[in-house]
Design an enzyme around this catalytic site. Structure first.
Site, PDB file in Angstrom:
ATOM      1  N   ARG A  59       0.872  -1.187   0.000  1.00  0.00           N
ATOM      2  CA  ARG A  59       0.000   0.000   0.000  1.00  0.00           C
ATOM      3  C   ARG A  59       0.907   1.234   0.000  1.00  0.00           C
ATOM      4  O   ARG A  59       1.855   1.312   0.759  1.00  0.00           O
ATOM      5  CB  ARG A  59      -0.906   0.016   1.239  1.00  0.00           C
ATOM      6  CG  ARG A  59      -1.927  -1.125   1.267  1.00  0.00           C
ATOM      7  CD  ARG A  59      -2.770  -1.049   2.536  1.00  0.00           C
ATOM      8  NE  ARG A  59      -3.651  -2.182   2.684  1.00  0.00           N
ATOM      9  CZ  ARG A  59      -4.969  -2.175   2.475  1.00  0.00           C
ATOM     10  NH1 ARG A  59      -5.566  -1.054   2.113  1.00  0.00           N
ATOM     11  NH2 ARG A  59      -5.685  -3.259   2.645  1.00  0.00           N
ATOM     12  N   HIS A  62       1.688   7.120  -0.012  1.00  0.00           N
ATOM     13  CA  HIS A  62       0.619   8.098   0.118  1.00  0.00           C
ATOM     14  C   HIS A  62       0.980   9.254   1.043  1.00  0.00           C
ATOM     15  O   HIS A  62       1.768   9.096   1.958  1.00  0.00           O
ATOM     16  CB  HIS A  62      -0.640   7.427   0.697  1.00  0.00           C
ATOM     17  CG  HIS A  62      -1.151   6.293  -0.111  1.00  0.00           C
ATOM     18  ND1 HIS A  62      -1.899   5.278   0.413  1.00  0.00           N
ATOM     19  CD2 HIS A  62      -1.026   6.002  -1.436  1.00  0.00           C
ATOM     20  CE1 HIS A  62      -2.208   4.409  -0.538  1.00  0.00           C
ATOM     21  NE2 HIS A  62      -1.687   4.825  -1.668  1.00  0.00           N
ATOM     22  N   LYS A  72       1.231  10.600  11.097  1.00  0.00           N
ATOM     23  CA  LYS A  72       0.653   9.260  11.275  1.00  0.00           C
ATOM     24  C   LYS A  72       1.476   8.496  12.299  1.00  0.00           C
ATOM     25  O   LYS A  72       2.709   8.625  12.321  1.00  0.00           O
ATOM     26  CB  LYS A  72       0.674   8.471   9.963  1.00  0.00           C
ATOM     27  CG  LYS A  72      -0.099   9.141   8.842  1.00  0.00           C
ATOM     28  CD  LYS A  72       0.091   8.425   7.509  1.00  0.00           C
ATOM     29  CE  LYS A  72      -0.501   9.264   6.386  1.00  0.00           C
ATOM     30  NZ  LYS A  72      -0.226   8.731   5.052  1.00  0.00           N
ATOM     31  N   TYR A 132      -3.432   2.558  12.476  1.00  0.00           N
ATOM     32  CA  TYR A 132      -2.739   3.826  12.587  1.00  0.00           C
ATOM     33  C   TYR A 132      -3.704   4.956  12.831  1.00  0.00           C
ATOM     34  O   TYR A 132      -4.884   4.890  12.499  1.00  0.00           O
ATOM     35  CB  TYR A 132      -1.830   4.099  11.394  1.00  0.00           C
ATOM     36  CG  TYR A 132      -2.470   4.068  10.037  1.00  0.00           C
ATOM     37  CD1 TYR A 132      -2.662   2.887   9.363  1.00  0.00           C
ATOM     38  CD2 TYR A 132      -2.842   5.258   9.414  1.00  0.00           C
ATOM     39  CE1 TYR A 132      -3.224   2.864   8.108  1.00  0.00           C
ATOM     40  CE2 TYR A 132      -3.390   5.251   8.150  1.00  0.00           C
ATOM     41  CZ  TYR A 132      -3.582   4.043   7.510  1.00  0.00           C
ATOM     42  OH  TYR A 132      -4.124   4.028   6.262  1.00  0.00           O
ATOM     43  N   LYS A 165      -5.733   2.136  -7.949  1.00  0.00           N
ATOM     44  CA  LYS A 165      -5.420   3.543  -7.635  1.00  0.00           C
ATOM     45  C   LYS A 165      -3.916   3.733  -7.486  1.00  0.00           C
ATOM     46  O   LYS A 165      -3.322   4.660  -8.048  1.00  0.00           O
ATOM     47  CB  LYS A 165      -6.146   3.935  -6.346  1.00  0.00           C
ATOM     48  CG  LYS A 165      -5.918   5.357  -5.895  1.00  0.00           C
ATOM     49  CD  LYS A 165      -6.582   5.641  -4.561  1.00  0.00           C
ATOM     50  CE  LYS A 165      -5.555   6.112  -3.550  1.00  0.00           C
ATOM     51  NZ  LYS A 165      -6.065   6.316  -2.219  1.00  0.00           N
TER      52      LYS A 165
HETATM   53  C1  LIG Z   1      -6.842   6.211   3.971  1.00  0.00           C
HETATM   54  C2  LIG Z   1      -8.336   6.382   4.203  1.00  0.00           C
HETATM   55  C3  LIG Z   1      -9.229   5.820   3.346  1.00  0.00           C
HETATM   56  N1  LIG Z   1     -10.556   6.003   3.538  1.00  0.00           N
HETATM   57  C4  LIG Z   1     -11.472   5.344   2.581  1.00  0.00           C
HETATM   58  C5  LIG Z   1     -11.370   5.915   1.178  1.00  0.00           C
HETATM   59  C6  LIG Z   1     -11.449   4.739   0.273  1.00  0.00           C
HETATM   60  O1  LIG Z   1     -12.759   4.588  -0.223  1.00  0.00           O
HETATM   61  C7  LIG Z   1     -11.116   3.519   1.129  1.00  0.00           C
HETATM   62  C8  LIG Z   1      -9.798   2.874   0.752  1.00  0.00           C
HETATM   63  O2  LIG Z   1      -8.801   3.887   0.751  1.00  0.00           O
HETATM   64  P1  LIG Z   1      -7.380   3.649   0.133  1.00  0.00           P
HETATM   65  O3  LIG Z   1      -7.428   2.727  -1.023  1.00  0.00           O
HETATM   66  O4  LIG Z   1      -6.764   5.005  -0.096  1.00  0.00           O
HETATM   67  O5  LIG Z   1      -6.619   2.906   1.352  1.00  0.00           O
HETATM   68  P2  LIG Z   1      -5.061   2.635   1.504  1.00  0.00           P
HETATM   69  O6  LIG Z   1      -4.453   2.374   0.169  1.00  0.00           O
HETATM   70  O7  LIG Z   1      -4.880   1.637   2.551  1.00  0.00           O
HETATM   71  O8  LIG Z   1      -4.516   4.065   1.980  1.00  0.00           O
HETATM   72  C9  LIG Z   1      -3.676   4.206   3.082  1.00  0.00           C
HETATM   73  O9  LIG Z   1      -2.364   3.756   2.716  1.00  0.00           O
HETATM   74  C10 LIG Z   1      -1.369   3.956   3.705  1.00  0.00           C
HETATM   75  C11 LIG Z   1      -0.067   3.506   3.119  1.00  0.00           C
HETATM   76  C12 LIG Z   1      -1.350   5.323   4.255  1.00  0.00           C
HETATM   77  O10 LIG Z   1      -0.309   5.929   4.505  1.00  0.00           O
HETATM   78  C13 LIG Z   1      -2.669   5.894   4.600  1.00  0.00           C
HETATM   79  O11 LIG Z   1      -2.590   7.261   4.947  1.00  0.00           O
HETATM   80  C14 LIG Z   1      -3.651   5.688   3.492  1.00  0.00           C
HETATM   81  O12 LIG Z   1      -3.298   6.515   2.385  1.00  0.00           O
HETATM   82  O13 LIG Z   1     -11.101   3.972   2.478  1.00  0.00           O
HETATM   83  C15 LIG Z   1     -11.025   6.753   4.581  1.00  0.00           C
HETATM   84  O14 LIG Z   1     -12.255   6.940   4.740  1.00  0.00           O
HETATM   85  N2  LIG Z   1     -10.148   7.305   5.487  1.00  0.00           N
HETATM   86  C16 LIG Z   1      -8.819   7.144   5.317  1.00  0.00           C
HETATM   87  O15 LIG Z   1      -7.997   7.684   6.140  1.00  0.00           O
END
Ligand SMILES: Cc1cn([C@H]2C[C@H](O)[C@@H](COP(=O)(O)OP(=O)(O)O[C@H]3O[C@@H](C)C(=O)[C@@H](O)[C@H]3O)O2)c(=O)[nH]c1=O
Length: 182
Positions: A59, A62, A72, A132, A165
């Site tokens: 992941r 970001h 974080k 986190y 994404k």
């Molecule tokens: C990250 C995040 C996602 N979401 C929602 C949006 C989306 O529809 C769904 C999945 O999001 P993502 O695919 O972006 O999840 P993910 O790829 O796990 O994103 C995370 O990766 C790690 C490495 C980080 O550092 C985090 O800050 C965050 O960016 O969850 C939230 O509501 N709050 C959040 O803080």
């Protein structure tokens, strides 16, 4: 709570939380506001996530852009990850450099990730759970990133599972950072 390692990237710390064990199991305290304050760490968090992942997932990388960037604090409560930061603060002596830290349910470490880091992790075991907390709440319009394989990070996973994404993120060499080193 103690800082057990300062990254070569300023403002990033590996933390060892207080842990209590007895015949029932283990109690771990990854967050305690007064301890964070005593260590000079940001102590107010507004969103918390619990994320499960399969082995070989990556992941990242970001970050949330200004004016609402996120600090974080990352822990791996089940399994094992390589937690990675890439310094994207313009003017930083370590701009573009990365560092990785093993977090798992044996060392119980947390990684304190300051603003201006692209953050990501590689998952090294099945059914891994990462928790986190973040200083600012998630804002989709400021959510951003750089491509996982464009910043020289050695993830040590041969065929990673990446979200669509994340596969479409911009590469580090084409990216213009909005973070400035203070
Ligand atoms: C990250 C995040 C996602 N979401 C929602 C949006 C989306 O529809 C769904 C999945 O999001 P993502 O695919 O972006 O999840 P993910 O790829 O796990 O994103 C995370 O990766 C790690 C490495 C980080 O550092 C985090 O800050 C965050 O960016 O969850 C939230 O509501 N709050 C959040 O803080």
């Amino acid at each position: 709570m103690e800082i057990i390692k300062q990254s070569k990237i300023s403002g990033c710390f590996l933390l060892k939380p207080k842990t209590f064990g007895d015949e029932r199991g283990t109690l771990i305290k990854p967050y305690h506001s007064d301890s964070y304050k005593a260590l000079g760490l940001h102590s107010e968090y507004n969103e918390e996530l619990v994320v499960t992942s399969h082995k070989n997932v990556i992941r990242g990388l970001h970050f949330q852009n200004p004016p609402f960037p996120q600090i974080k604090v990352v822990s791996c409560v089940m399994g094992r990850i390589l937690d990675v930061v890439v310094d994207i603060r313009k003017g930083s002596p370590t701009y573009g450099e990365w560092e990785g830290f093993i977090l798992d349910n044996e060392n119980n470490y947390s990684l304190y990730v300051p603003e201006g880091m692209a953050h990501g992790y590689a998952v090294y075991s099945e059914n891994t759970i990462v928790c986190y907390r973040m200083s600012n709440v998630f804002m989709p319009q400021l959510d951003s990133g750089i491509k996982w394989d464009s910043a020289g990070v050695l993830w040590d996973i041969e065929s990673p599972i990446i979200s669509p994404k994340d596969s479409g993120l911009i590469s580090f060499d084409k990216f213009e950072s909005r973070f400035v080193y203070k």
